[in-house]
Design a protein around this motif. Sequence first.
Motif, PDB file in Angstrom:
ATOM      1  N   GLY A 194      33.831  -8.007 -32.801  1.00 33.99           N
ATOM      2  CA  GLY A 194      33.950  -8.997 -33.869  1.00 33.99           C
ATOM      3  C   GLY A 194      33.124 -10.251 -33.679  1.00 33.99           C
ATOM      4  O   GLY A 194      33.366 -11.265 -34.347  1.00 33.99           O
ATOM      5  N   GLU A 195      32.133 -10.217 -32.797  1.00 32.35           N
ATOM      6  CA  GLU A 195      31.338 -11.415 -32.492  1.00 32.35           C
ATOM      7  C   GLU A 195      30.757 -12.067 -33.749  1.00 32.35           C
ATOM      8  O   GLU A 195      30.197 -11.400 -34.612  1.00 32.35           O
ATOM      9  CB  GLU A 195      30.203 -11.045 -31.543  1.00 32.35           C
ATOM     10  N   ASP A 196      30.941 -13.388 -33.852  1.00 38.84           N
ATOM     11  CA  ASP A 196      30.420 -14.225 -34.937  1.00 38.84           C
ATOM     12  C   ASP A 196      31.108 -13.992 -36.282  1.00 38.84           C
ATOM     13  O   ASP A 196      30.632 -14.482 -37.307  1.00 38.84           O
ATOM     14  CB  ASP A 196      28.904 -14.052 -35.106  1.00 38.84           C
ATOM     15  N   PHE A 197      32.233 -13.270 -36.288  1.00 41.99           N
ATOM     16  CA  PHE A 197      33.049 -13.261 -37.501  1.00 41.99           C
ATOM     17  C   PHE A 197      34.018 -14.421 -37.379  1.00 41.99           C
ATOM     18  O   PHE A 197      34.881 -14.443 -36.495  1.00 41.99           O
ATOM     19  CB  PHE A 197      33.809 -11.944 -37.683  1.00 41.99           C
ATOM     20  N   GLU A 198      33.870 -15.403 -38.243  1.00 35.49           N
ATOM     21  CA  GLU A 198      34.652 -16.632 -38.151  1.00 35.49           C
ATOM     22  C   GLU A 198      35.895 -16.540 -39.026  1.00 35.49           C
ATOM     23  O   GLU A 198      35.817 -16.208 -40.205  1.00 35.49           O
ATOM     24  CB  GLU A 198      33.794 -17.816 -38.577  1.00 35.49           C
ATOM     25  N   GLY A 199      37.045 -16.854 -38.448  1.00 35.68           N
ATOM     26  CA  GLY A 199      38.299 -16.771 -39.176  1.00 35.68           C
ATOM     27  C   GLY A 199      38.933 -15.399 -39.029  1.00 35.68           C
ATOM     28  O   GLY A 199      38.647 -14.659 -38.092  1.00 35.68           O
ATOM     29  N   GLN A 200      39.803 -15.067 -39.977  1.00 39.55           N
ATOM     30  CA  GLN A 200      40.481 -13.777 -39.943  1.00 39.55           C
ATOM     31  C   GLN A 200      40.045 -12.919 -41.119  1.00 39.55           C
ATOM     32  O   GLN A 200      39.519 -13.424 -42.115  1.00 39.55           O
ATOM     33  CB  GLN A 200      42.001 -13.982 -39.976  1.00 39.55           C
ATOM     34  N   CYS A 201      40.293 -11.638 -41.004  1.00 36.54           N
ATOM     35  CA  CYS A 201      39.926 -10.704 -42.062  1.00 36.54           C
ATOM     36  C   CYS A 201      41.147 -10.421 -42.937  1.00 36.54           C
ATOM     37  O   CYS A 201      42.197 -10.011 -42.436  1.00 36.54           O
ATOM     38  CB  CYS A 201      39.400  -9.404 -41.463  1.00 36.54           C
ATOM     39  N   TYR A 202      40.998 -10.636 -44.231  1.00 36.34           N
ATOM     40  CA  TYR A 202      42.063 -10.305 -45.172  1.00 36.34           C
ATOM     41  C   TYR A 202      42.176  -8.789 -45.266  1.00 36.34           C
ATOM     42  O   TYR A 202      41.184  -8.092 -45.472  1.00 36.34           O
ATOM     43  CB  TYR A 202      41.761 -10.890 -46.555  1.00 36.34           C
ATOM     44  N   VAL A 203      43.391  -8.269 -45.098  1.00 31.87           N
ATOM     45  CA  VAL A 203      43.616  -6.830 -45.189  1.00 31.87           C
ATOM     46  C   VAL A 203      44.704  -6.553 -46.218  1.00 31.87           C
ATOM     47  O   VAL A 203      45.567  -7.391 -46.471  1.00 31.87           O
ATOM     48  CB  VAL A 203      44.011  -6.219 -43.820  1.00 31.87           C
ATOM     49  N   PHE A 204      44.660  -5.360 -46.797  1.00 33.53           N
ATOM     50  CA  PHE A 204      45.540  -5.031 -47.907  1.00 33.53           C
ATOM     51  C   PHE A 204      46.752  -4.234 -47.442  1.00 33.53           C
ATOM     52  O   PHE A 204      47.027  -3.135 -47.930  1.00 33.53           O
ATOM     53  CB  PHE A 204      44.735  -4.284 -48.969  1.00 33.53           C
ATOM     54  N   ASP A 205      47.463  -4.802 -46.467  1.00 31.04           N
ATOM     55  CA  ASP A 205      48.704  -4.202 -45.995  1.00 31.04           C
ATOM     56  C   ASP A 205      49.629  -5.330 -45.568  1.00 31.04           C
ATOM     57  O   ASP A 205      49.339  -6.509 -45.811  1.00 31.04           O
ATOM     58  CB  ASP A 205      48.451  -3.199 -44.856  1.00 31.04           C
TER      59      ASP A 205
END
Length: 322
Positions: free
Chosen positions: A215-226
């Motif tokens: 996940g390098e350089d992904f800033e913040g969190q990922c919205y997931v549909f669960d």
Amino acid sequence: MEEKNYSILLYYCYTTIGEPEVFREEHHQLCLELGLLGRIIIAGEGLNGTVSGLKEDCEKYMQAVKADPRFAHTDFKVEPHVSHAFQKLYVRVKPEIVHVGLHDINPNERTGKHLEPDEFREMKDHDDVVILDVRSNYEHKLGKFKNALTLDIDNFREFPEKVKELEHLKDKKVLTYCTGGIKCEKASAFLLEQGFEDVYQLHGGIIKYGIEAGGEDFEGQCYVFDGRIAKEVNKVNPLVISECYICGTKSDRMVNCANSQCNIHVPICQDCGWEYEGACSTTCKDHPKKRVYDGTGYYQKEMNGYDPSKNSKRLKKDSLKA
């Protein structure tokens, strides 16, 4: 630490399904037999799903899907979890497996070049590259790749119109990404159709990038549909970029407003969550349609007349007649 005996699967497959309604019944029965919960969309153009279940049941499901030649190339993103990530099972037939309105585009005929996570990581910071987030506002405000270009859209079906604003990037290498890869299949294909010549997509999306590239350089969190709503992706250089919708403090705790008539997806910190009882404002807190807040900010959607056991009831009735 709780044992992670469950799996969450995220997957899609563009393929031809001749009789979607018939396949829906068969596929629904398979999910019921394996005790899976989640959301699956079936269309003439393919299959799109995210489900949860016990590890062994998820393994059986993946084997069954891939045993069908139409879905043999399905790429499953598999994440361990402590429990089900869903409360119910939906298997529905729709016109598209991701709603964008580009019915004439077939990603199996033409789409952006697939980049595996390590390839994407190596290429994303080149001077001649633009990283394009094709997701909606509530998703990229919670988390996005460093230096990514985001679009002001509330729904993916607005994407084709927004492409008009990207004309000045036609001489660049455009790297598209989304949660699991499905939107990029059509988004990158549409960019090619509009005259962009060097178009790529992150194969497997943010989720696969987190699993395989840290996940390098992904800033913040990922919205997931669960039921998780937000998922940590970056294990290398994590950073919180979103702010509490109410008080403005840094927070990546994503919730749905407790007022069902509002239901906006926004970050709300723990303190404000309890103070406002899961609502995004005092107006929503006092609204008669406000749901009971349990600290998660996740609410199961209404069934709207959908009967998840329709197929099993029909099969049982047929077997009794026989």
